[in-house]
Design an enzyme around this catalytic site. Structure first.
Site, PDB file in Angstrom:
ATOM      1  N   GLN A  92       0.841  -1.195   0.000  1.00 13.52           N
ATOM      2  CA  GLN A  92       0.000   0.000   0.000  1.00 13.52           C
ATOM      3  C   GLN A  92       0.875   1.243   0.000  1.00 13.52           C
ATOM      4  O   GLN A  92       1.096   1.854   1.036  1.00 13.52           O
ATOM      5  CB  GLN A  92      -0.881  -0.041   1.251  1.00 13.52           C
ATOM      6  CG  GLN A  92      -1.836   1.090   1.379  1.00 13.52           C
ATOM      7  CD  GLN A  92      -3.184   0.798   0.789  1.00 13.52           C
ATOM      8  OE1 GLN A  92      -3.679  -0.295   0.898  1.00 13.52           O
ATOM      9  NE2 GLN A  92      -3.774   1.781   0.152  1.00 13.52           N
ATOM     10  N   PHE A  93       1.387   1.617  -1.166  1.00 10.05           N
ATOM     11  CA  PHE A  93       2.292   2.768  -1.220  1.00 10.05           C
ATOM     12  C   PHE A  93       1.606   4.048  -0.768  1.00 10.05           C
ATOM     13  O   PHE A  93       2.254   4.984  -0.318  1.00 10.05           O
ATOM     14  CB  PHE A  93       2.925   2.921  -2.602  1.00 10.05           C
ATOM     15  CG  PHE A  93       2.124   3.760  -3.562  1.00 10.05           C
ATOM     16  CD1 PHE A  93       2.383   5.115  -3.698  1.00 10.05           C
ATOM     17  CD2 PHE A  93       1.113   3.193  -4.323  1.00 10.05           C
ATOM     18  CE1 PHE A  93       1.650   5.893  -4.574  1.00 10.05           C
ATOM     19  CE2 PHE A  93       0.377   3.960  -5.197  1.00 10.05           C
ATOM     20  CZ  PHE A  93       0.638   5.314  -5.325  1.00 10.05           C
ATOM     21  N   THR A  94       0.276   4.103  -0.826  1.00  5.43           N
ATOM     22  CA  THR A  94      -0.422   5.330  -0.443  1.00  5.43           C
ATOM     23  C   THR A  94      -0.308   5.636   1.052  1.00  5.43           C
ATOM     24  O   THR A  94      -0.593   6.761   1.471  1.00  5.43           O
ATOM     25  CB  THR A  94      -1.910   5.295  -0.847  1.00  5.43           C
ATOM     26  OG1 THR A  94      -2.534   4.164  -0.226  1.00  5.43           O
ATOM     27  CG2 THR A  94      -2.053   5.207  -2.366  1.00  5.43           C
TER      28      THR A  94
END
Length: 161
Positions: A92-94
């Site tokens: 989940q790079f966000t």
């Protein structure tokens, strides 16, 4: 995860679930029953040490109920290991998004894929080394995550780097 710079915070979002799955392009690629959905973001400068620390912390979190002598439930008394639960780990790079300025998140702290994927895989391997069954989404893909949050219980795991 967060970077190893002094004062920076390492983060993972852990949701206790009764079941969960992840799909890519409409195809279910992973599924678990009772356990955790772990949303894991990797930031620039993160290390193997942080991946291992997060894995050990998460598999030992005591956030499952235990049944007492009268059949009553004691909330948050047992770990994932104790209940035989699984993990659905989703990159989940966000989570590295910074919303302090403007209305569009900045992702400059997010590690590039060639840095992030090996650390994500190290986190998964460290969880498995603790004896936990781990299913994963597909790194870098657009995924649909479906879950039933049990409780609901959602924990932000963090430490100063």
């Amino acid at each position: 995860m967060g970077a190893g710079k002094a004062g920076k915070i390492v983060k993972a979002v852990v949701q206790r679930v009764s079941r969960a799955n992840v799909s890519v392009d409409g195809e279910k690629v992973a599924e678990i029953g009772r356990g955790f959905v772990v949303l894991l973001g990797v930031e620039r400068g993160d290390t193997d040490k942080e991946a291992g620390w997060l894995a050990e912390k998460i598999v030992n979190l005591r956030i499952f109920p235990a049944e007492g002598p009268e059949g009553e439930h004691k909330n948050m008394d047992r770990s994932l290991l104790e209940v035989g639960g699984s993990i659905l780990a989703v990159s989940q790079f966000t989570l590295a998004g910074d919303c302090r300025k403007g209305r569009r998140p900045s992702f400059v702290r997010a590690a590039p894929p060639e840095e992030a994927e090996p650390l994500y895989e190290k986190f998964v391997a460290a969880c498995r080394a603790c004896g936990v069954r781990v299913e994963t989404g597909r790194f870098g893909a657009m995924m649909g995550v479906e879950l039933v949050n049990d409780g609901p219980v959602t924990i932000l795991v963090e430490t100063k780097g």
